[in-house]
Design a protein around this motif. Structure first.
Motif, PDB file in Angstrom:
ATOM      1  N   LYS A  60       3.123  -1.242   2.826  1.00  0.00           N
ATOM      2  CA  LYS A  60       1.830  -1.626   2.259  1.00  0.00           C
ATOM      3  C   LYS A  60       0.952  -2.318   3.305  1.00  0.00           C
ATOM      4  O   LYS A  60      -0.267  -2.140   3.325  1.00  0.00           O
ATOM      5  CB  LYS A  60       2.032  -2.543   1.051  1.00  0.00           C
ATOM      6  CG  LYS A  60       2.612  -1.850  -0.177  1.00  0.00           C
ATOM      7  CD  LYS A  60       1.632  -0.809  -0.721  1.00  0.00           C
ATOM      8  CE  LYS A  60       2.156  -0.151  -1.974  1.00  0.00           C
ATOM      9  NZ  LYS A  60       1.233   0.912  -2.473  1.00  0.00           N
ATOM     10  N   MET A  61       1.579  -3.109   4.167  1.00  0.00           N
ATOM     11  CA  MET A  61       0.831  -3.792   5.218  1.00  0.00           C
ATOM     12  C   MET A  61       0.185  -2.788   6.155  1.00  0.00           C
ATOM     13  O   MET A  61      -1.007  -2.902   6.488  1.00  0.00           O
ATOM     14  CB  MET A  61       1.749  -4.726   6.016  1.00  0.00           C
ATOM     15  CG  MET A  61       1.050  -5.484   7.122  1.00  0.00           C
ATOM     16  SD  MET A  61       2.175  -6.305   8.291  1.00  0.00           S
ATOM     17  CE  MET A  61       2.741  -4.891   9.266  1.00  0.00           C
ATOM     18  N   PHE A  62       0.937  -1.781   6.577  1.00  0.00           N
ATOM     19  CA  PHE A  62       0.402  -0.765   7.480  1.00  0.00           C
ATOM     20  C   PHE A  62      -0.703   0.049   6.798  1.00  0.00           C
ATOM     21  O   PHE A  62      -1.695   0.428   7.438  1.00  0.00           O
ATOM     22  CB  PHE A  62       1.504   0.160   7.985  1.00  0.00           C
ATOM     23  CG  PHE A  62       2.367  -0.468   9.049  1.00  0.00           C
ATOM     24  CD1 PHE A  62       1.816  -1.152  10.104  1.00  0.00           C
ATOM     25  CD2 PHE A  62       3.767  -0.374   8.988  1.00  0.00           C
ATOM     26  CE1 PHE A  62       2.606  -1.732  11.098  1.00  0.00           C
ATOM     27  CE2 PHE A  62       4.560  -0.937   9.964  1.00  0.00           C
ATOM     28  CZ  PHE A  62       3.986  -1.626  11.019  1.00  0.00           C
ATOM     29  N   GLU A  63      -0.526   0.337   5.513  1.00  0.00           N
ATOM     30  CA  GLU A  63      -1.568   1.062   4.773  1.00  0.00           C
ATOM     31  C   GLU A  63      -2.846   0.228   4.686  1.00  0.00           C
ATOM     32  O   GLU A  63      -3.960   0.761   4.826  1.00  0.00           O
ATOM     33  CB  GLU A  63      -1.056   1.397   3.371  1.00  0.00           C
ATOM     34  CG  GLU A  63       0.013   2.472   3.352  1.00  0.00           C
ATOM     35  CD  GLU A  63       0.580   2.712   1.969  1.00  0.00           C
ATOM     36  OE1 GLU A  63       0.200   1.951   1.039  1.00  0.00           O
ATOM     37  OE2 GLU A  63       1.404   3.622   1.784  1.00  0.00           O
ATOM     38  N   LYS A  64      -2.691  -1.065   4.473  1.00  0.00           N
ATOM     39  CA  LYS A  64      -3.860  -1.955   4.421  1.00  0.00           C
ATOM     40  C   LYS A  64      -4.568  -2.019   5.770  1.00  0.00           C
ATOM     41  O   LYS A  64      -5.804  -1.950   5.849  1.00  0.00           O
ATOM     42  CB  LYS A  64      -3.398  -3.356   4.007  1.00  0.00           C
ATOM     43  CG  LYS A  64      -4.514  -4.376   3.837  1.00  0.00           C
ATOM     44  CD  LYS A  64      -5.258  -4.172   2.539  1.00  0.00           C
ATOM     45  CE  LYS A  64      -6.223  -5.316   2.288  1.00  0.00           C
ATOM     46  NZ  LYS A  64      -6.934  -5.172   1.003  1.00  0.00           N
ATOM     47  N   LYS A  65      -3.781  -2.106   6.851  1.00  0.00           N
ATOM     48  CA  LYS A  65      -4.364  -2.144   8.195  1.00  0.00           C
ATOM     49  C   LYS A  65      -5.099  -0.842   8.505  1.00  0.00           C
ATOM     50  O   LYS A  65      -6.184  -0.850   9.091  1.00  0.00           O
ATOM     51  CB  LYS A  65      -3.268  -2.388   9.234  1.00  0.00           C
ATOM     52  CG  LYS A  65      -2.701  -3.793   9.229  1.00  0.00           C
ATOM     53  CD  LYS A  65      -1.609  -3.966  10.253  1.00  0.00           C
ATOM     54  CE  LYS A  65      -2.146  -3.933  11.657  1.00  0.00           C
ATOM     55  NZ  LYS A  65      -1.104  -4.236  12.664  1.00  0.00           N
ATOM     56  N   ALA A  66      -4.508   0.271   8.098  1.00  0.00           N
ATOM     57  CA  ALA A  66      -5.129   1.572   8.369  1.00  0.00           C
ATOM     58  C   ALA A  66      -6.439   1.742   7.619  1.00  0.00           C
ATOM     59  O   ALA A  66      -7.399   2.322   8.123  1.00  0.00           O
ATOM     60  CB  ALA A  66      -4.165   2.696   8.006  1.00  0.00           C
ATOM     61  N   SER A  67      -6.507   1.181   6.404  1.00  0.00           N
ATOM     62  CA  SER A  67      -7.707   1.338   5.577  1.00  0.00           C
ATOM     63  C   SER A  67      -8.850   0.448   6.042  1.00  0.00           C
ATOM     64  O   SER A  67     -10.002   0.697   5.716  1.00  0.00           O
ATOM     65  CB  SER A  67      -7.386   1.011   4.117  1.00  0.00           C
ATOM     66  OG  SER A  67      -7.076  -0.356   3.961  1.00  0.00           O
ATOM     67  N   THR A  68      -8.512  -0.586   6.818  1.00  0.00           N
ATOM     68  CA  THR A  68      -9.562  -1.499   7.278  1.00  0.00           C
ATOM     69  C   THR A  68      -9.883  -1.304   8.754  1.00  0.00           C
ATOM     70  O   THR A  68     -10.641  -2.076   9.314  1.00  0.00           O
ATOM     71  CB  THR A  68      -9.113  -2.967   7.049  1.00  0.00           C
ATOM     72  OG1 THR A  68      -7.861  -3.198   7.704  1.00  0.00           O
ATOM     73  CG2 THR A  68      -8.967  -3.258   5.581  1.00  0.00           C
TER      74      THR A  68
END
Length: 298
Positions: free
Chosen positions: A290-298
């Protein structure tokens, strides 16, 4: 960020060579103790900040709610590991494989299709785990048998490596045009695999696992988590991360110590250690994803 990570990997390579070299001269008991110390300190603390990571990902929720569900997840998997180890053990290995592959390759695969990317992560991580097990078959077979009652044949270890290598190569080729990686980076990662192979070949199970888990996985993961939580990597932010993680890390260590003193006269100490790591790994894998997905989306 890439320059910092590249510099970190340069240090890791040097440390890897040094620790493999010094491992030839250390008595077996001391080497095992150092390996376990690394796993239980740096290795374990890299997963002790999950509650705050979740809070940063889902800012509107209460931290007490996270603690409750996270603890419930760990306890549930621990019970499952005890009741149905023949199922829980493969789940743990595959989840760990995905986690290792994602940590190492997620920046390069930002634009790759999800299904191929996830397949690549699993197979790459499983290739690394498979090599650790293959080059330490006696110890690996004993631990797997103690945990699940299943005796692994030598051919299964080799088959696992070959299948993982083939699928890793195919999935990489399928999305090569969308991979954010230069030819030099690909060559470098082939070098890493060769280095892993040599390291695992000359090291025992605990030393092999400690070198990979601490150096190649936990340190880069710590860097990514600090960068996500505090915006940058520096000494002050590192101290803040350690302060946040300390209580959860201490609780984990106390739990493991209780198991140790209850079972220290048995032959299952290493098996208990891996079962313990498995119980705390599963929820950590989802949090970091989830952390990596959040970083990718921002």
């Amino acid at each position: 960020m890439f320059k910092i990570m590249s510099k970190l990997y340069n240090y890791i390579i040097v440390l890897n060579f040094f620790l493999v070299w010094i491992g030839f001269y250390l008595p077996e008991q001391i080497k095992t103790s150092i390996g376990l110390l690394g796993i239980l300190s740096i290795g374990l603390i890299h997963g002790s900040n999950d509650i705050f990571l979740i809070k940063n990902i889902q800012r509107q929720q209460s931290i007490l709610k996270y603690i409750f569900y996270y603890s419930l997840f760990i306890i549930s998997f621990a019970v499952a590991f005890y009741l149905i180890p023949i199922v829980s053990l493969p789940v743990f290995i595959l989840a760990s494989a995905y986690h290792f592959g994602e940590q190492h390759w997620q920046k390069a695969f930002l634009k790759a299709p999800n299904y191929i990317k996830q397949l690549f992560f699993i197979c790459y991580g499983n290739l690394v785990i498979g090599m650790i097990l293959y080059f330490n078959q006696v110890e690996s077979t004993t631990i797997i048998e103690n945990l699940s009652g299943f005796v692994v044949n030598e051919s299964i270890y080799l088959f696992n490596i070959l299948v993982s290598l083939i699928i890793t190569s195919i999935s990489f080729i399928l999305c090569a045009k969308k991979i954010n990686s230069k030819a030099s980076t690909i060559v470098l990662n082939i070098f890493y695999l060769l280095l892993f192979t040599a390291t695992f070949y000359v090291s025992d199970l605990i030393w092999s696992f400690a070198l990979y888990f601490v150096l190649w996985h936990s340190l880069p993961s710590l860097k990514d988590q600090i960068d996500f939580s505090f915006g940058s990597i520096n000494f002050q932010n590192l101290l803040m991360y350690l302060k946040q993680s300390f209580v959860y890390w201490l609780i984990s260590i106390i739990g493991l110590i209780v198991f140790y003193f209850l079972l220290k006269d048995t032959k299952y100490i290493l098996s208990i250690l891996f079962a313990f790591i498995a119980s705390v790994t599963i929820p950590h894998v989802f949090v970091v994803k989830k952390m990596f997905e959040k970083k990718a989306s921002t």
